[in-house]
Motif scaffolding. Sequence first.
Motif, short mmCIF file in Angstrom:
data_model
loop_
_atom_site.label_atom_id
_atom_site.label_comp_id
_atom_site.label_asym_id
_atom_site.label_seq_id
_atom_site.Cartn_x
_atom_site.Cartn_y
_atom_site.Cartn_z
N UNK A 98 0.84 -1.20 0.00
CA UNK A 98 0.00 0.00 0.00
C UNK A 98 0.87 1.25 0.00
N UNK A 99 1.94 1.23 0.79
CA UNK A 99 2.87 2.36 0.83
C UNK A 99 3.49 2.55 -0.55
N UNK A 100 3.89 1.46 -1.18
CA UNK A 100 4.46 1.53 -2.52
C UNK A 100 3.46 2.11 -3.52
N UNK A 101 2.21 1.66 -3.43
CA UNK A 101 1.17 2.16 -4.35
C UNK A 101 0.94 3.65 -4.16
N UNK A 102 0.96 4.13 -2.93
CA UNK A 102 0.80 5.56 -2.66
C UNK A 102 1.92 6.34 -3.35
N UNK A 103 3.13 5.83 -3.27
CA UNK A 103 4.28 6.54 -3.83
C UNK A 103 4.42 6.38 -5.34
N UNK A 104 3.60 5.53 -5.94
CA UNK A 104 3.60 5.39 -7.40
C UNK A 104 2.50 6.24 -8.04
N UNK A 105 1.96 7.17 -7.30
CA UNK A 105 0.95 8.11 -7.80
C UNK A 105 -0.38 7.45 -8.16
N UNK A 106 -1.07 6.94 -7.16
CA UNK A 106 -2.39 6.39 -7.46
C UNK A 106 -3.32 7.51 -7.88
N UNK A 107 -4.21 7.21 -8.79
CA UNK A 107 -5.15 8.25 -9.24
C UNK A 107 -6.12 8.62 -8.11
#
Length: 119
Positions: free
Chosen positions: A76-85
């Motif tokens: 989830x932390x990784x997804x946040x930092x990959x610019x979720x829409x």
Amino acid sequence: MNNPTPDEFLNAANEGLVDHRPYEWITDPEVLATIPARSRRRRASHELALDLAQLRLAFGLTQTDVAAASGRPQSVISRIERAPEVIQLATLIAYLNGLGAHAKLVIERDDATYDLTLT
């Protein structure tokens, strides 16, 4: 900016020295109006993700550290930092809490300003 302290990063960001916004030079309202709303939202999401990742690094934390402190999986932390829409507010607050930080929301309407601390 290599390995700034959190204060150095925030000061640089406030002074406009952190440059990661590729279209920031577009200031003409007519040109901005031609950029689809979806693209503007995606760009804003990307900018937020970059800021969060840089702030995490400035604090000297890994994604695993933030995950453990926030109670969220590292994915989830990784997804946040990959610019979720789309990011849920509760997830963003958990991420910030994992950094040992909180967010303030300023709501302005007419002549009134409301400051909310999100924890």
